[in-house]
Design a protein around this motif. Structure first.
Motif, PDB file in Angstrom:
ATOM      1  N   PHE A   1     -49.577  26.047  90.818  1.00  0.00           N
ATOM      2  CA  PHE A   1     -48.126  25.933  90.704  1.00  0.00           C
ATOM      3  C   PHE A   1     -47.472  26.306  92.032  1.00  0.00           C
ATOM      4  O   PHE A   1     -46.597  25.598  92.540  1.00  0.00           O
ATOM      5  CB  PHE A   1     -47.614  26.854  89.586  1.00  0.00           C
ATOM      6  CG  PHE A   1     -46.112  26.868  89.465  1.00  0.00           C
ATOM      7  CD1 PHE A   1     -45.447  25.862  88.785  1.00  0.00           C
ATOM      8  CD2 PHE A   1     -45.356  27.898  90.023  1.00  0.00           C
ATOM      9  CE1 PHE A   1     -44.064  25.866  88.670  1.00  0.00           C
ATOM     10  CE2 PHE A   1     -43.970  27.904  89.914  1.00  0.00           C
ATOM     11  CZ  PHE A   1     -43.321  26.892  89.231  1.00  0.00           C
TER      12      PHE A   1
ATOM     13  N   THR B   1     -45.313  23.653  94.341  1.00  0.00           N
ATOM     14  CA  THR B   1     -43.892  23.852  94.645  1.00  0.00           C
ATOM     15  C   THR B   1     -43.678  23.991  96.152  1.00  0.00           C
ATOM     16  O   THR B   1     -42.714  23.447  96.697  1.00  0.00           O
ATOM     17  CB  THR B   1     -43.319  25.081  93.913  1.00  0.00           C
ATOM     18  OG1 THR B   1     -44.188  26.201  94.132  1.00  0.00           O
ATOM     19  CG2 THR B   1     -43.202  24.825  92.417  1.00  0.00           C
TER      20      THR B   1
ATOM     21  N   ILE C   1     -33.065  23.276  84.654  1.00  0.00           N
ATOM     22  CA  ILE C   1     -33.676  22.906  85.941  1.00  0.00           C
ATOM     23  C   ILE C   1     -32.921  21.727  86.544  1.00  0.00           C
ATOM     24  O   ILE C   1     -32.615  21.700  87.749  1.00  0.00           O
ATOM     25  CB  ILE C   1     -35.171  22.553  85.754  1.00  0.00           C
ATOM     26  CG1 ILE C   1     -35.969  23.809  85.397  1.00  0.00           C
ATOM     27  CG2 ILE C   1     -35.739  21.927  87.027  1.00  0.00           C
ATOM     28  CD1 ILE C   1     -37.413  23.536  85.016  1.00  0.00           C
TER      29      ILE C   1
ATOM     30  N   THR D   1     -38.100  31.176  77.851  1.00  0.00           N
ATOM     31  CA  THR D   1     -39.095  30.196  78.309  1.00  0.00           C
ATOM     32  C   THR D   1     -40.111  29.875  77.211  1.00  0.00           C
ATOM     33  O   THR D   1     -40.702  28.814  77.209  1.00  0.00           O
ATOM     34  CB  THR D   1     -39.830  30.697  79.564  1.00  0.00           C
ATOM     35  OG1 THR D   1     -40.353  31.993  79.300  1.00  0.00           O
ATOM     36  CG2 THR D   1     -38.903  30.758  80.749  1.00  0.00           C
TER      37      THR D   1
ATOM     38  N   THR E   1     -46.411  28.732  78.878  1.00  0.00           N
ATOM     39  CA  THR E   1     -45.253  28.513  79.750  1.00  0.00           C
ATOM     40  C   THR E   1     -45.714  28.147  81.158  1.00  0.00           C
ATOM     41  O   THR E   1     -45.199  27.216  81.770  1.00  0.00           O
ATOM     42  CB  THR E   1     -44.381  29.786  79.806  1.00  0.00           C
ATOM     43  OG1 THR E   1     -44.012  30.132  78.474  1.00  0.00           O
ATOM     44  CG2 THR E   1     -43.142  29.549  80.642  1.00  0.00           C
ATOM     45  N   ASP E   2     -46.699  28.888  81.662  1.00  0.00           N
ATOM     46  CA  ASP E   2     -47.224  28.588  82.999  1.00  0.00           C
ATOM     47  C   ASP E   2     -47.760  27.165  83.075  1.00  0.00           C
ATOM     48  O   ASP E   2     -47.569  26.466  84.068  1.00  0.00           O
ATOM     49  CB  ASP E   2     -48.351  29.562  83.363  1.00  0.00           C
ATOM     50  CG  ASP E   2     -47.805  30.900  83.832  1.00  0.00           C
ATOM     51  OD1 ASP E   2     -46.570  30.978  84.057  1.00  0.00           O
ATOM     52  OD2 ASP E   2     -48.589  31.854  83.967  1.00  0.00           O
TER      53      ASP E   2
ATOM     54  N   CYS F   1     -44.896  24.713  83.166  1.00  0.00           N
ATOM     55  CA  CYS F   1     -44.302  24.743  84.508  1.00  0.00           C
ATOM     56  C   CYS F   1     -45.193  24.022  85.516  1.00  0.00           C
ATOM     57  O   CYS F   1     -44.720  23.278  86.383  1.00  0.00           O
ATOM     58  CB  CYS F   1     -44.071  26.184  84.969  1.00  0.00           C
ATOM     59  SG  CYS F   1     -42.675  26.963  84.137  1.00  0.00           S
TER      60      CYS F   1
ATOM     61  N   LEU G   1     -37.145  25.366  89.202  1.00  0.00           N
ATOM     62  CA  LEU G   1     -38.447  25.378  88.522  1.00  0.00           C
ATOM     63  C   LEU G   1     -39.236  26.642  88.869  1.00  0.00           C
ATOM     64  O   LEU G   1     -39.830  27.291  87.999  1.00  0.00           O
ATOM     65  CB  LEU G   1     -39.249  24.123  88.902  1.00  0.00           C
ATOM     66  CG  LEU G   1     -40.667  24.049  88.362  1.00  0.00           C
ATOM     67  CD1 LEU G   1     -40.679  24.106  86.841  1.00  0.00           C
ATOM     68  CD2 LEU G   1     -41.345  22.754  88.839  1.00  0.00           C
TER      69      LEU G   1
ATOM     70  N   VAL H   1     -37.847  29.462  86.885  1.00  0.00           N
ATOM     71  CA  VAL H   1     -38.174  29.412  85.454  1.00  0.00           C
ATOM     72  C   VAL H   1     -39.531  30.086  85.262  1.00  0.00           C
ATOM     73  O   VAL H   1     -39.726  30.899  84.351  1.00  0.00           O
ATOM     74  CB  VAL H   1     -38.202  27.963  84.927  1.00  0.00           C
ATOM     75  CG1 VAL H   1     -38.902  27.901  83.568  1.00  0.00           C
ATOM     76  CG2 VAL H   1     -36.792  27.412  84.814  1.00  0.00           C
ATOM     77  N   GLN H   2     -40.459  29.786  86.153  1.00  0.00           N
ATOM     78  CA  GLN H   2     -41.802  30.357  86.035  1.00  0.00           C
ATOM     79  C   GLN H   2     -41.790  31.853  86.340  1.00  0.00           C
ATOM     80  O   GLN H   2     -42.424  32.644  85.660  1.00  0.00           O
ATOM     81  CB  GLN H   2     -42.757  29.605  86.960  1.00  0.00           C
ATOM     82  CG  GLN H   2     -44.236  29.843  86.668  1.00  0.00           C
ATOM     83  CD  GLN H   2     -44.839  30.942  87.541  1.00  0.00           C
ATOM     84  OE1 GLN H   2     -44.210  31.384  88.500  1.00  0.00           O
ATOM     85  NE2 GLN H   2     -46.037  31.383  87.180  1.00  0.00           N
TER      86      GLN H   2
END
Ligand SMILES: Nc1ncnc2c1ncn2[C@@H]1O[C@H](COP(=O)(O)OP(=O)(O)O)[C@@H](O)[C@H]1O
Ligand SMILES: [Mg+2]
Lengths: 239, 356
Positions: B48, B52, B100, B160, B181-182, B185, B250, B253-254
């Motif tokens: 992740f 990103t 987001i 989340t 959740t991870d 994401c 994003l 959020v994570q």
């Protein structure tokens, strides 16, 4: 009907007057030569016509519209194509891509529509063998050809040529003259700044003489070259 | 030659390796989507992070490498997008996924007035201008008491976990809520990276991409040939802000926790990003991809050295700029002739021309 009308154009850089109340008109389909010693303001005149420089005063009419306040891209779209005396290629694009930029933006068409025309212009200007090479890898003479090719790609009504014959051999110069004649025959109006007089006079019907930013003569080449003022100023320095 | 052929020319961007490149990219994408089915949570979190950072690097590369806009203020859009997302979730009770999108749009809105300001500046002044704007935005948001002021705040607990898809992923992969959740994401980051790279590639292959290259190489000539430099640059600046804002939202959020210092961090969102682009190769799509992998490896190897690590990154960046200005990918590409994302328009005479 005139395609270009210059009315009292003036431009100074600080105290230096590089264009001093220049007025003349160019007929549609006419070819006009511009001569004058180095520093006379020939390239400056082109930059005023194309909008790369802003006029201090005066008006420019092109194709029936006042373009004095328009930026260069709008004038290009209106039909003014130019070459730079010092070539200004897009060095990290190929020769073909240089033309694609000019053709697609300069005549407001899609890339797909202009591909063939760009290829044909490359053949006409002798650059086809270099089509896929980076423009930055070209030598000076080929860069000058690229200037011409790129200006043609914008599909101009008026073509401004700034010293594209300098440094050519006799044969190359003859080829260039033929190319420019062919462009002229297609109905493109031309203003050509050049020191190579016999090449110039074999294409243009009239000559303009500039000296220190002033227009000191305009007319048919024989009369102009015979005038005493021109012989003193121009030939005295050049020959 | 009696027949007039409609077109004697072909124009293509395909190179010898294009089919291989397409297959390779497809494999990477499929593997990317499949990873959560077998990889542990730590790997998903690392991926992740990589994805990103890759999107941020692609945006910065678009600005600096293609449009010549060297910004050191992209953290303005990371932070603003993240804060807009936080506001939408915490204050309006919005779903984080929708928030987001709000974050991206907020960054886009912010970029319009900032464009008016920074586009009046040239070169180094442009860079300083972008940084000043980021500072102003950071200081302003630090005043926002509802979102924790200078110390920051966390997303409401459960926000989340209730995101669409999280429960489904939890049931399907037999994992617990936070891990699910991870994973969601991560998949979003993967989609964002693919879409971003796809759009940039499309842009570069379009007429506007040619215009960008022309303005970058020679602004004056481009102007004389009908290209509007201000329009092409503004377009790129706005797109980069939108995508950077989406990414910032994003990321947070994570993380589920935000503070002005973290969300507007110059090292995290600009210095590292510039390092990634420079070391990988500026002005190519492949460059940031290589750069982010190198950056991730270095970070893991040297994370224990604290500020020495930053010093080392800086030195390495400078060395690359001096001795391999086109970055690692640039060196590789010029030696091998390989391109994963070819954009050169090659002209060829059509060979199947009928001449009777
Ligand atoms: N951008 C500029 N800034 C200042 N002076 C200039 C600029 N461009 C041209 N000049 C000056 O204007 C005069 C005319 O230049 P130019 O038009 O290039 O002459 P020509 O093309 O006839 O040789 C020269 O003295 C030149 O130094
Ligand atoms: Mg000149």
């Amino acid at each position: 009907m005139p395609i270009l009308v210059l009315d009292q154009l003036s431009k100074s850089f600080g105290a230096l007057k590089v264009a001093d109340q220049i007025s003349f008109a160019l007929d549609e389909g006419e070819a006009l030569g511009v001569i004058g010693p180095n520093g006379a303001g020939k390239s400056t005149l082109f930059n005023l016509i194309t909008g790369n420089f802003r006029v201090d005063s005066g008006h420019i009419q092109f194709d029936g519209r006042d373009v004095t306040r328009q930026p260069p891209m709008a004038r290009c779209l209106a039909g003014i194509g130019r070459t730079f005396q010092i070539p200004q290629p897009f060095e990290k694009l190929t020769v073909f891509e240089n033309l694609l930029v000019a053709a697609s933006f300069g005549s407001n068409r899609s890339e797909r529509e202009v591909g063939d025309r760009c290829a044909d212009i490359l053949v006409e200007t002798g650059l086809y063998p270099k089509a896929n090479q980076l423009a930055g890898s070209l030598g000076l003479l080929q860069r000058k050809r690229l200037e011409l090719a790129r200006a043609l790609a914008t599909d101009p009504k008026l073509l401004l040529l700034d010293e594209i014959a300098g440094g050519l051999t006799e044969g190359e110069c003859q080829e260039l003259v033929e190319t420019i004649r062919a462009i002229h025959r297609r109905g493109v109006s031309i203003i050509w700044v050049e020191h190579v007089l016999n090449a110039l006079t074999s294409v243009v019907g009239r000559l303009v003489v500039l000296h220190f930013g002033r227009l000191i003569g305009i007319g048919d080449p024989a009369t102009i070259m015979a005038s005493r003022e021109v012989r003193e100023i121009y030939l005295g320095i050049e020959v | 030659m009696t027949d007039h052929v409609s077109s004697a020319w072909t124009v293509t961007t395909r190179t010898r390796g294009t089919s291989v490149a397409i297959a390779l990219i497809a494999v990477v994408i499929v593997a990317g989507f499949a990873t959560p089915f077998f990889a542990p949570r730590a790997v998903i979190q690392d991926l992740f992070f990589i994805l990103t950072m890759l999107v941020l690097a692609q945006c910065w590369n678009l600005l600096a490498g293609y449009a010549g806009l060297v910004s050191v203020g992209q953290q303005a859009f990371v932070g603003f997008g993240a804060y807009a997302m936080f506001a939408a979730v915490s204050l309006l009770g919005m779903d984080p996924l929708l928030a987001i999108v709000i974050g991206g749009l907020a960054a886009l809105v912010l970029s319009v007035p900032t464009a008016f300001f920074v586009f009046r500046l040239q070169g180094a002044y442009f860079a300083i201008g972008t940084w000043v704007i980021a500072e102003v935005v950071r200081l302003s948001l630090a005043q926002w008491k509802a979102l924790g002021g200078g110390t920051g705040t966390s997303l409401p607990s459960g926000a989340t976990r209730d995101m669409p898809g999280v429960r489904l992923v939890a049931d399907l992969l037999h994992v617990r809520g936070p891990q699910a959740t991870d994973i969601v994401c991560y998949w979003l980051a993967l989609v964002l990276a693919i879409v971003t790279i796809g759009l940039i590639y499309r842009l570069l292959r379009s007429k506007q991409g040619l215009g960008l290259a022309a303005v970058r190489d020679n602004r004056e000539a481009a102007r004389s040939l009908g290209v509007d430099p201000l329009w092409t640059k503004s377009f790129v600046y706005l797109v980069a802000a939108l995508v950077t804002g989406l990414t910032g939202a994003l990321i947070y959020v994570q993380k589920a926790r935000i503070s002005p210092d973290a969300a507007f961090s110059v090292p995290d969102w600009t210095a590292y990003v510039i390092f990634i682009v420079v070391i990988g190769g500026i002005g190519t799509i492949e460059g940031p991809i290589v750069g982010v992998i190198v950056f991730y490896i270095l970070q893991n190897l040297l994370a224990d050295y604290g500020s020495l690590y930053l010093l080392f990154l800086g030195l390495l960046g400078i060395l690359i700029m001096l001795f391999a200005p086109r970055g690692l990918w640039g060196v590789f590409a010029s030696r091998s002739g390989i391109q994963l994302f070819p954009i050169r328009r090659m002209l060829a005479a059509r060979t199947d021309t009928k001449n009777d």
